[in-house]
Design an enzyme around this catalytic site. Structure first.
Site, PDB file in Angstrom:
ATOM      1  N   ALA A   1       0.921  -1.316   0.080  1.00  0.00           N
ATOM      2  CA  ALA A   1      -0.278  -0.157   0.003  1.00  0.00           C
ATOM      3  C   ALA A   1       0.874   1.262  -0.065  1.00  0.00           C
ATOM      4  CB  ALA A   1      -0.844   0.132   1.204  1.00  0.00           C
TER       5      ALA A   1
ATOM      6  N   GLY B   1       0.597  -4.974   0.920  1.00  0.00           N
ATOM      7  CA  GLY B   1      -0.371  -4.955  -0.048  1.00  0.00           C
ATOM      8  C   GLY B   1      -0.294  -5.768  -1.518  1.00  0.00           C
TER       9      GLY B   1
ATOM     10  N   GLU C   1      -1.104  -9.318  -0.922  1.00  0.00           N
ATOM     11  CA  GLU C   1      -2.336  -9.234  -0.483  1.00  0.00           C
ATOM     12  C   GLU C   1      -3.194  -9.326  -1.765  1.00  0.00           C
ATOM     13  OE1 GLU C   1      -2.204  -6.139   2.458  1.00  0.00           O
ATOM     14  OE2 GLU C   1      -3.235  -7.589   3.665  1.00  0.00           O
TER      15      GLU C   1
ATOM     16  N   GLU D   1       4.415  -5.479   7.182  1.00  0.00           N
ATOM     17  CA  GLU D   1       3.657  -4.287   7.981  1.00  0.00           C
ATOM     18  C   GLU D   1       4.219  -4.001   9.184  1.00  0.00           C
ATOM     19  OE1 GLU D   1       2.323  -6.784   6.043  1.00  0.00           O
ATOM     20  OE2 GLU D   1       0.817  -5.885   4.717  1.00  0.00           O
TER      21      GLU D   1
HETATM   22  N1  CO8 Z   1       4.709   2.981  -0.586  1.00  0.00           N
HETATM   23  C1  CO8 Z   1       4.998   4.125  -1.181  1.00  0.00           C
HETATM   24  N2  CO8 Z   1       6.199   4.406  -1.803  1.00  0.00           N
HETATM   25  C2  CO8 Z   1       6.852   3.239  -1.966  1.00  0.00           C
HETATM   26  C3  CO8 Z   1       6.418   2.008  -1.465  1.00  0.00           C
HETATM   27  C4  CO8 Z   1       5.409   2.059  -0.750  1.00  0.00           C
HETATM   28  N3  CO8 Z   1       4.756   0.887  -0.370  1.00  0.00           N
HETATM   29  N4  CO8 Z   1       7.569   1.100  -1.755  1.00  0.00           N
HETATM   30  C5  CO8 Z   1       8.361   1.747  -2.393  1.00  0.00           C
HETATM   31  N5  CO8 Z   1       8.086   3.090  -2.690  1.00  0.00           N
HETATM   32  C6  CO8 Z   1       8.912   4.257  -3.497  1.00  0.00           C
HETATM   33  C7  CO8 Z   1      10.079   4.624  -2.668  1.00  0.00           C
HETATM   34  O1  CO8 Z   1       9.754   5.506  -1.563  1.00  0.00           O
HETATM   35  C8  CO8 Z   1      11.018   5.116  -3.628  1.00  0.00           C
HETATM   36  O2  CO8 Z   1      10.564   6.398  -3.995  1.00  0.00           O
HETATM   37  P1  CO8 Z   1      11.414   7.503  -4.202  1.00  0.00           P
HETATM   38  O3  CO8 Z   1      12.361   7.336  -5.759  1.00  0.00           O
HETATM   39  O4  CO8 Z   1      10.604   8.861  -4.413  1.00  0.00           O
HETATM   40  O5  CO8 Z   1      12.506   7.705  -3.003  1.00  0.00           O
HETATM   41  C9  CO8 Z   1      10.729   4.371  -4.837  1.00  0.00           C
HETATM   42  O6  CO8 Z   1       9.314   3.791  -4.773  1.00  0.00           O
HETATM   43  C10 CO8 Z   1      11.536   3.180  -5.247  1.00  0.00           C
HETATM   44  O7  CO8 Z   1      11.838   2.541  -4.063  1.00  0.00           O
HETATM   45  P2  CO8 Z   1      13.275   2.231  -3.344  1.00  0.00           P
HETATM   46  O8  CO8 Z   1      14.215   3.174  -3.613  1.00  0.00           O
HETATM   47  O9  CO8 Z   1      12.964   2.066  -2.032  1.00  0.00           O
HETATM   48  O10 CO8 Z   1      13.932   0.879  -3.994  1.00  0.00           O
HETATM   49  P3  CO8 Z   1      14.506  -0.307  -3.678  1.00  0.00           P
HETATM   50  O11 CO8 Z   1      14.917  -1.094  -4.729  1.00  0.00           O
HETATM   51  O12 CO8 Z   1      15.660   0.239  -2.955  1.00  0.00           O
HETATM   52  O13 CO8 Z   1      13.860  -1.207  -2.396  1.00  0.00           O
HETATM   53  C11 CO8 Z   1      12.035  -2.223  -1.655  1.00  0.00           C
HETATM   54  C12 CO8 Z   1      12.825  -2.047  -2.876  1.00  0.00           C
HETATM   55  C13 CO8 Z   1      12.703  -3.274  -0.744  1.00  0.00           C
HETATM   56  C14 CO8 Z   1      10.485  -2.893  -2.091  1.00  0.00           C
HETATM   57  C15 CO8 Z   1      11.563  -0.997  -0.708  1.00  0.00           C
HETATM   58  O14 CO8 Z   1      11.087   0.028  -1.650  1.00  0.00           O
HETATM   59  C16 CO8 Z   1      10.520  -1.139   0.302  1.00  0.00           C
HETATM   60  O15 CO8 Z   1      10.800  -1.732   1.397  1.00  0.00           O
HETATM   61  N6  CO8 Z   1       9.383  -0.550   0.303  1.00  0.00           N
HETATM   62  C17 CO8 Z   1       8.236  -0.739   1.040  1.00  0.00           C
HETATM   63  C18 CO8 Z   1       7.775  -2.307   1.183  1.00  0.00           C
HETATM   64  C19 CO8 Z   1       6.706  -2.186   2.345  1.00  0.00           C
HETATM   65  O16 CO8 Z   1       7.013  -1.912   3.374  1.00  0.00           O
HETATM   66  N7  CO8 Z   1       5.319  -2.488   2.031  1.00  0.00           N
HETATM   67  C20 CO8 Z   1       4.384  -2.599   2.836  1.00  0.00           C
HETATM   68  C21 CO8 Z   1       3.491  -1.396   2.828  1.00  0.00           C
HETATM   69  S1  CO8 Z   1       2.434  -1.487   4.020  1.00  0.00           S
HETATM   70  C22 CO8 Z   1       1.195  -2.203   3.374  1.00  0.00           C
HETATM   71  O17 CO8 Z   1       1.249  -2.560   2.515  1.00  0.00           O
HETATM   72  C23 CO8 Z   1      -0.039  -2.395   4.129  1.00  0.00           C
HETATM   73  C24 CO8 Z   1      -1.282  -2.823   3.274  1.00  0.00           C
HETATM   74  C25 CO8 Z   1      -2.656  -3.018   3.950  1.00  0.00           C
HETATM   75  C26 CO8 Z   1      -3.079  -1.751   4.092  1.00  0.00           C
HETATM   76  C27 CO8 Z   1      -4.242  -1.458   4.484  1.00  0.00           C
HETATM   77  C28 CO8 Z   1      -5.044  -0.049   4.461  1.00  0.00           C
HETATM   78  C29 CO8 Z   1      -4.979   0.778   5.511  1.00  0.00           C
END
Ligand code: CO8
Length: 255
Positions: free
Chosen positions: A65, A110, A113, A133
């Site tokens: 998400a 997400g 999911e 999460e």
């Molecule tokens: N949300 C928003 N932006 C994201 C997300 C995300 N989940 N994942 C990556 N991005 C963005 C980064 O911020 C980055 O943006 P910018 O270039 O502007 O800095 C861009 O995408 C590229 O990402 P990275 O530079 O981090 O890329 P890497 O190759 O270094 O890393 C990863 C890749 C390991 C996937 C890393 O991006 C990461 O850890 N992302 C987050 C993963 C995460 O924690 N996901 C779970 C999110 S919470 C969730 O999904 C809850 C679901 C239920 C919600 C229910 C509703 C309330």
């Protein structure tokens, strides 16, 4: 219909939907859920469709998400965002044909999911799965706590949900989280091959088998048998008659 994040491509009875927001690793925001809801409505009304493939553009399937959209949400807004996502993902399960997740890269939070809301999953060998999460002090909100133990088992689900460990495609296959792993360059070809196989089967039978199997999972064994029995007669006299006749006449069925 015009979409900003979704890129649907039709090929006869098969639609391949690419989630295209690679600058944010295809993170799911409100625009995505609005477009996905509209897209599901659009394809639900097309009687020619036999399968939907969902994949992501770039190095992610979906990295979760959208954290930037969620960061300032109140508890009430969080609940609403979760409910909206759950409702949209549930609609994938209600589509009258199979939905195949073709997981090309990160399927986190997400994203995992969404993959689990599809009917089955095939993954590229470089795909990565996780429910991170708890790293953010959150819990899954798109039914991850419910689908993961049903697809794997309670211990594997709690292992992934509490450690937030990111697993590779081979481990996901071992946990039966995905049904098949391919080389990255073969992923879409394999997804289309499976969709093509399904497209050749009796469309009413495929719809019924999906509906009865999915609904039966939430029922007692006896109630599920009754559901199956009640639908068993539906194809007789039409599609089933043609399928059986074609077998006896040693020809391909003409659905
Ligand atoms: N949300 C928003 N932006 C994201 C997300 C995300 N989940 N994942 C990556 N991005 C963005 C980064 O911020 C980055 O943006 P910018 O270039 O502007 O800095 C861009 O995408 C590229 O990402 P990275 O530079 O981090 O890329 P890497 O190759 O270094 O890393 C990863 C890749 C390991 C996937 C890393 O991006 C990461 O850890 N992302 C987050 C993963 C995460 O924690 N996901 C779970 C999110 S919470 C969730 O999904 C809850 C679901 C239920 C919600 C229910 C509703 C309330």
């Amino acid at each position: 219909m015009e979409y900003t994040i979704l890129r649907p491509i039709s090929d006869g009875p098969i639609v391949t939907l690419t989630i295209s927001r690679p600058q944010a690793l295809n993170a799911l925001n409100s625009v995505f859920f609005n477009e996905m809801d509209d897209f599901i409505t659009e394809i639900s009304g097309n009687p020619e469709l036999r399968a939907l493939i969902i994949t992501g553009e770039g190095k992610a399937f979906v990295a979760g998400a959208d954290i930037a959209e969620m960061v300032n949400m109140s508890p009430e807004e969080g609940r609403n965002f979760s409910g909206r996502g759950q409702a949209v993902f549930n609609r994938l399960g209600e589509l009258p044909f199979p939905v195949i997740a073709a997981i090309n890269g990160f399927a986190l939070g997400g994203g995992m999911e969404l993959a689990m809301a599809c009917d089955f999953r095939i993954a590229s060998s470089n795909a990565k799965f996780g429910q991170p999460e708890v790293n953010l002090g959150l819990i899954p909100g798109y039914a991850g706590t419910q689908r993961l133990p049903r697809l794997t088992n309670l211990a594997d689900a709690l292992y992934l949900l509490t450690t937030a460990e990111v697993i590779d495609a081979a481990t996901a296959l071992q946990m039966r989280l995905v049904q098949k792993v391919t080389e990255p360059e073969n992923l879409l070809e394999e997804a289309r091959r499976l969709a093509g196989l399904i497209a050749q089967k009796g469309p009413l039978a495929v719809r019924l088998v999906k509906e009865v199997t999915r609904r039966g999972l939430g029922m007692s064994h006896n109630a599920g048998e009754e559901l199956e029995r009640n639908h068993f007669g539906d194809p007789f006299g039409n599609e089933g008659a043609e399928g059986m006749k074609a077998f006896l006449e040693k020809r391909k069925p003409n659905w």
